[in-house]
Scaffold this motif. Sequence first.
Motif, PDB file in Angstrom:
ATOM      1  N   ARG C  19       0.834  -1.197   0.000  1.00 10.71           N
ATOM      2  CA  ARG C  19       0.000   0.000   0.000  1.00 10.71           C
ATOM      3  C   ARG C  19       0.871   1.251   0.000  1.00 10.71           C
ATOM      4  N   GLY C  20       0.236   2.341  -0.262  1.00 11.05           N
ATOM      5  CA  GLY C  20       0.947   3.612  -0.289  1.00 11.05           C
ATOM      6  C   GLY C  20       1.599   3.857  -1.634  1.00 11.05           C
ATOM      7  N   ARG C  21       2.207   5.027  -1.708  1.00 12.42           N
ATOM      8  CA  ARG C  21       2.863   5.425  -2.954  1.00 12.42           C
ATOM      9  C   ARG C  21       4.046   4.510  -3.252  1.00 12.42           C
ATOM     10  N   PRO C  22       4.151   4.041  -4.465  1.00 12.77           N
ATOM     11  CA  PRO C  22       5.281   3.171  -4.792  1.00 12.77           C
ATOM     12  C   PRO C  22       6.562   3.980  -4.914  1.00 12.77           C
ATOM     13  N   ARG C  23       7.683   3.305  -4.776  1.00  9.78           N
ATOM     14  CA  ARG C  23       8.959   4.008  -4.863  1.00  9.78           C
ATOM     15  C   ARG C  23       9.175   4.558  -6.263  1.00  9.78           C
ATOM     16  N   SER C  24       9.772   5.708  -6.287  1.00  8.01           N
ATOM     17  CA  SER C  24       9.957   6.378  -7.580  1.00  8.01           C
ATOM     18  C   SER C  24      11.138   5.774  -8.339  1.00  8.01           C
ATOM     19  N   GLU C  25      10.827   5.290  -9.533  1.00 11.47           N
ATOM     20  CA  GLU C  25      11.883   4.755 -10.390  1.00 11.47           C
ATOM     21  C   GLU C  25      12.862   5.859 -10.763  1.00 11.47           C
ATOM     22  N   ALA C  26      12.282   7.043 -10.976  1.00 17.12           N
ATOM     23  CA  ALA C  26      13.118   8.171 -11.403  1.00 17.12           C
ATOM     24  C   ALA C  26      14.152   8.521 -10.346  1.00 17.12           C
ATOM     25  N   ALA C  27      13.737   8.499  -9.080  1.00 14.29           N
ATOM     26  CA  ALA C  27      14.676   8.838  -8.007  1.00 14.29           C
ATOM     27  C   ALA C  27      15.851   7.870  -8.040  1.00 14.29           C
ATOM     28  N   GLU C  28      15.532   6.592  -8.212  1.00 10.90           N
ATOM     29  CA  GLU C  28      16.585   5.581  -8.226  1.00 10.90           C
ATOM     30  C   GLU C  28      17.570   5.850  -9.356  1.00 10.90           C
ATOM     31  N   GLN C  29      17.009   6.111 -10.502  1.00  8.46           N
ATOM     32  CA  GLN C  29      17.853   6.377 -11.659  1.00  8.46           C
ATOM     33  C   GLN C  29      18.738   7.590 -11.406  1.00  8.46           C
ATOM     34  N   ALA C  30      18.121   8.615 -10.826  1.00  7.91           N
ATOM     35  CA  ALA C  30      18.878   9.851 -10.558  1.00  7.91           C
ATOM     36  C   ALA C  30      20.029   9.574  -9.607  1.00  7.91           C
ATOM     37  N   ILE C  31      19.805   8.701  -8.652  1.00 10.82           N
ATOM     38  CA  ILE C  31      20.869   8.379  -7.693  1.00 10.82           C
ATOM     39  C   ILE C  31      22.021   7.690  -8.412  1.00 10.82           C
ATOM     40  N   PHE C  32      21.683   6.674  -9.217  1.00 13.36           N
ATOM     41  CA  PHE C  32      22.741   5.973  -9.951  1.00 13.36           C
ATOM     42  C   PHE C  32      23.526   6.953 -10.817  1.00 13.36           C
ATOM     43  N   THR C  33      22.792   7.747 -11.554  1.00 14.48           N
ATOM     44  CA  THR C  33      23.451   8.688 -12.462  1.00 14.48           C
ATOM     45  C   THR C  33      24.349   9.651 -11.689  1.00 14.48           C
ATOM     46  N   ALA C  34      23.840  10.109 -10.555  1.00 24.48           N
ATOM     47  CA  ALA C  34      24.630  11.065  -9.761  1.00 24.48           C
ATOM     48  C   ALA C  34      25.942  10.438  -9.326  1.00 24.48           C
ATOM     49  N   VAL C  35      25.889   9.219  -8.827  1.00 27.73           N
ATOM     50  CA  VAL C  35      27.123   8.562  -8.374  1.00 27.73           C
ATOM     51  C   VAL C  35      28.084   8.415  -9.550  1.00 27.73           C
ATOM     52  N   GLU C  36      27.570   7.922 -10.664  1.00 27.72           N
ATOM     53  CA  GLU C  36      28.452   7.712 -11.810  1.00 27.72           C
ATOM     54  C   GLU C  36      29.063   9.033 -12.274  1.00 27.72           C
ATOM     55  N   ASP C  37      28.244  10.071 -12.311  1.00 29.10           N
ATOM     56  CA  ASP C  37      28.762  11.367 -12.742  1.00 29.10           C
ATOM     57  C   ASP C  37      29.843  11.865 -11.791  1.00 29.10           C
ATOM     58  N   LEU C  38      29.567  11.758 -10.519  1.00 25.59           N
ATOM     59  CA  LEU C  38      30.539  12.248  -9.542  1.00 25.59           C
ATOM     60  C   LEU C  38      31.852  11.494  -9.666  1.00 25.59           C
ATOM     61  N   MET C  39      31.775  10.175  -9.749  1.00 22.43           N
ATOM     62  CA  MET C  39      33.003   9.390  -9.833  1.00 22.43           C
ATOM     63  C   MET C  39      33.725   9.666 -11.150  1.00 22.43           C
ATOM     64  N   ALA C  40      32.971   9.720 -12.231  1.00 23.86           N
ATOM     65  CA  ALA C  40      33.605  10.005 -13.516  1.00 23.86           C
ATOM     66  C   ALA C  40      34.217  11.407 -13.497  1.00 23.86           C
ATOM     67  N   GLY C  41      33.662  12.276 -12.663  1.00 26.76           N
ATOM     68  CA  GLY C  41      34.149  13.646 -12.598  1.00 26.76           C
ATOM     69  C   GLY C  41      35.327  13.825 -11.666  1.00 26.76           C
ATOM     70  N   GLY C  42      35.918  12.727 -11.224  1.00 28.24           N
ATOM     71  CA  GLY C  42      37.146  12.849 -10.450  1.00 28.24           C
ATOM     72  C   GLY C  42      36.985  12.706  -8.955  1.00 28.24           C
ATOM     73  N   THR C  43      35.752  12.627  -8.474  1.00 30.07           N
ATOM     74  CA  THR C  43      35.557  12.429  -7.038  1.00 30.07           C
ATOM     75  C   THR C  43      36.134  11.071  -6.629  1.00 30.07           C
ATOM     76  N   THR C  44      36.863  11.062  -5.526  1.00 30.73           N
ATOM     77  CA  THR C  44      37.362   9.777  -5.041  1.00 30.73           C
ATOM     78  C   THR C  44      36.323   9.131  -4.140  1.00 30.73           C
ATOM     79  N   LEU C  45      36.517   7.871  -3.880  1.00 31.23           N
ATOM     80  CA  LEU C  45      35.548   7.154  -3.047  1.00 31.23           C
ATOM     81  C   LEU C  45      35.410   7.800  -1.680  1.00 31.23           C
ATOM     82  N   SER C  46      36.515   8.248  -1.108  1.00 33.36           N
ATOM     83  CA  SER C  46      36.417   8.805   0.241  1.00 33.36           C
ATOM     84  C   SER C  46      35.809  10.204   0.227  1.00 33.36           C
ATOM     85  N   GLU C  47      35.834  10.832  -0.922  1.00 30.39           N
ATOM     86  CA  GLU C  47      35.178  12.140  -1.014  1.00 30.39           C
ATOM     87  C   GLU C  47      33.698  12.007  -1.325  1.00 30.39           C
ATOM     88  N   LEU C  48      33.303  10.810  -1.721  1.00 30.20           N
ATOM     89  CA  LEU C  48      31.918  10.590  -2.138  1.00 30.20           C
ATOM     90  C   LEU C  48      31.036  10.462  -0.909  1.00 30.20           C
TER      91      LEU C  48
END
Lengths: 213, 213, 213, 213
Positions: C19-48
Amino acid sequence: MKTDTPAAGAGQPCATARRGRPRSEAAEQAIFTAVEDLMAGGTTLSELTIEGIATAAGVGKATIYRRWPNKEALLVDVVSRLEVPMPESTGGSARDELVAMIDYMRRRGLAKRTRWVLKAAFGQMHSLPELHAAYHDRVVKPRREAALDLVQRAIDEGVLRADLDLDLLGDLLLGPILYRSILWEDSDLEDPELARKMVDALLDGLAPRPAAP
Amino acid sequence: MKTDTPAAGAGQPCATARRGRPRSEAAEQAIFTAVEDLMAGGTTLSELTIEGIATAAGVGKATIYRRWPNKEALLVDVVSRLEVPMPESTGGSARDELVAMIDYMRRRGLAKRTRWVLKAAFGQMHSLPELHAAYHDRVVKPRREAALDLVQRAIDEGVLRADLDLDLLGDLLLGPILYRSILWEDSDLEDPELARKMVDALLDGLAPRPAAP
Amino acid sequence: MKTDTPAAGAGQPCATARRGRPRSEAAEQAIFTAVEDLMAGGTTLSELTIEGIATAAGVGKATIYRRWPNKEALLVDVVSRLEVPMPESTGGSARDELVAMIDYMRRRGLAKRTRWVLKAAFGQMHSLPELHAAYHDRVVKPRREAALDLVQRAIDEGVLRADLDLDLLGDLLLGPILYRSILWEDSDLEDPELARKMVDALLDGLAPRPAAP
Amino acid sequence: MKTDTPAAGAGQPCATARRGRPRSEAAEQAIFTAVEDLMAGGTTLSELTIEGIATAAGVGKATIYRRWPNKEALLVDVVSRLEVPMPESTGGSARDELVAMIDYMRRRGLAKRTRWVLKAAFGQMHSLPELHAAYHDRVVKPRREAALDLVQRAIDEGVLRADLDLDLLGDLLLGPILYRSILWEDSDLEDPELARKMVDALLDGLAPRPAAP
DNA sequence: CGATAACCGAGACGGTACGTCGAGTCTTGGC
DNA sequence: GCCAAGACTCGACGTACCGTCTCGGTTATCG
């Protein structure tokens, strides 16, 4: 005087719904109580640390820094909170009210819980000009204005001379009691008749009167 | 007031020649100058650090700690050095001397180089209790005694009423000018007639006099 | 490899309608994309940081914590998503497939978007033990098994010697290319013939052959 | 390799007399020991805090920060200290020395006290490019050069083929053992014959030989 | 005149508190 | 029940001073 947000003197009611979890009223209260307890318990101002306050209040340091930028700002608010309002006009004679006002200041200087506040107010304040200004605006100025209003009323009623500068009259009346409150020890404030004696002496004049004809 | 050896009020003259290199007078002077410069330059008491003083004076920290046990002790000496003596009695009338004393305090509150001492004395010093106590003993008390001596002389000369408490008279006379010196801005002290106006008002009384018969 | 529900390897299909609102697929995608972008952009794991990811994804922190219990778990999923599957068997000779496998690893080490994963896997991941273990189980082990299967097939086909330990053979074949992928710079992987050269050298032996009779 | 000042690889002997109290050798030793003890005691790299190290070493935090700008820099030095020198040339055959070198790396990977260092070296290093470079210069490169020298000698002695790229030969020989050291568990390094087996297999070739005529 | 002793500047030492940041959790109003 | 926002406690970060302690070097008196 109610002040919803403690940091800003002029709190805007903020009709636009703010988002996120609201600040905890309880945490704020705990912080205030912790500071008052620590100070009442003999901690000096320079021994008073943010970490100590946070621990005593059971609160994270960030919760304090979220509300105040530094120790002094916090103290200004603690002080403001403790400053009790001046007594309402009793509707009595201007002379009686002058005595009442001065006596209120005498009693304020004696109150154990707030005595350190008074000292601090005239102390640390000078270190941070803007905070000193804030304290001045919120505590000192209103009181001085109330006092000067009363002085003006006394002039109108013929209790005080009309040929003297209003500011000068104010300082002559308030200076002595504030001087005692701040600088001297408690013993100098214990006489319950002190305020009346001061007013009597000031009004009658310090010079001997020639015998009435 | 003798302040031969800076570390303590009771300096041992040390007739037995001590061996080793004597302490550098120049270093001591540099330390004093550095503190005065820093304070005159806007540094607050809580911002004033031993490291900062040492750097500004071009001196090692140990050279400071060799002379004073802590910051408070150093400041006591700095302050004592700055406080200029009260004016000698002019031998004039007690009323004139009262005016002179109050005017001296007015001018002291205006003096640029020492003004911070005055503000700190009534303000920031409260956070350094030992400093405050020492300042009180070495500066405030002697002055108050001198002032009360003068008040007593005024009573004897019939300038002041004899039926009032000596302490009360002192506070009524000194409170207003000190209150202005500490709390308000410099502008409130600029009137060269201020001292005379205060004495006149206080002696004559603040209440209107009935028309002379 | 099934990764239906991102939080855990063993996802419950949840046939009973929640019941209730289902989890947003878009949010999940945005999270994945954000991590990949940050890492590809030079962020190190400890800075993430989770906060950084949430901000970059325009998502609340709770939305992340609702899906993964901690940073490691999130990264395991991000890494799993990025690791592209190994090439299917081409049905060619075992020797050709060995070359293909090694060349696939060479190209994987060059791929801009996923290179950080490789470096992190052998590097920064050691500081996050759970992430390292999970990565090992879900990425390294299956690949090694596939590689060993191929090695076994090569033995069966007579391309590799049968008298050597299977693990040893695997390490001798894969070690060099992985070593280069991880430790050295990209320039060392640019030779398109590298994989073939390696296989040739390994199979023929590094020792000089006596002249054929 | 002696390095007087731990922070800089190329320590200048500093003939110009430095002033002030010199850095404590004992404190430095205590810091190194504390890190090694903590890591050997099961602390993970991400659990390793400067505050923890300072406490364990009985040292102030500032004493650490005076020597290294951050945790990673400290770790580089810890790692460098632990890396034992490669064995001297035994003067034996090139083949025996190849085996000895690889076996040294196997044993290094097994050493309990230094194992975490190896993992960290290939781990955290990547986070801080300049420190990674420093570690590379001081540890990785000298070893690789020594290894390549040995490979070259093996070529000269006719133990290794002369028609292969030197770098390629190096990677084929060192890649497998380093791969095992870094990625796999200890169990994979326990076989004391591992190095010999690897060299034998690599030199003879992984492909089956036709029966000798 | 050389030894001795206390001074000098510089700066490292073990501590304590600072003010900031992030982790993982909780609590709003709104969808 | 999910969502964005943002507060909460907790703990580590890296910095700044405290008051003490070496360093190498200087400047006195005493023997």
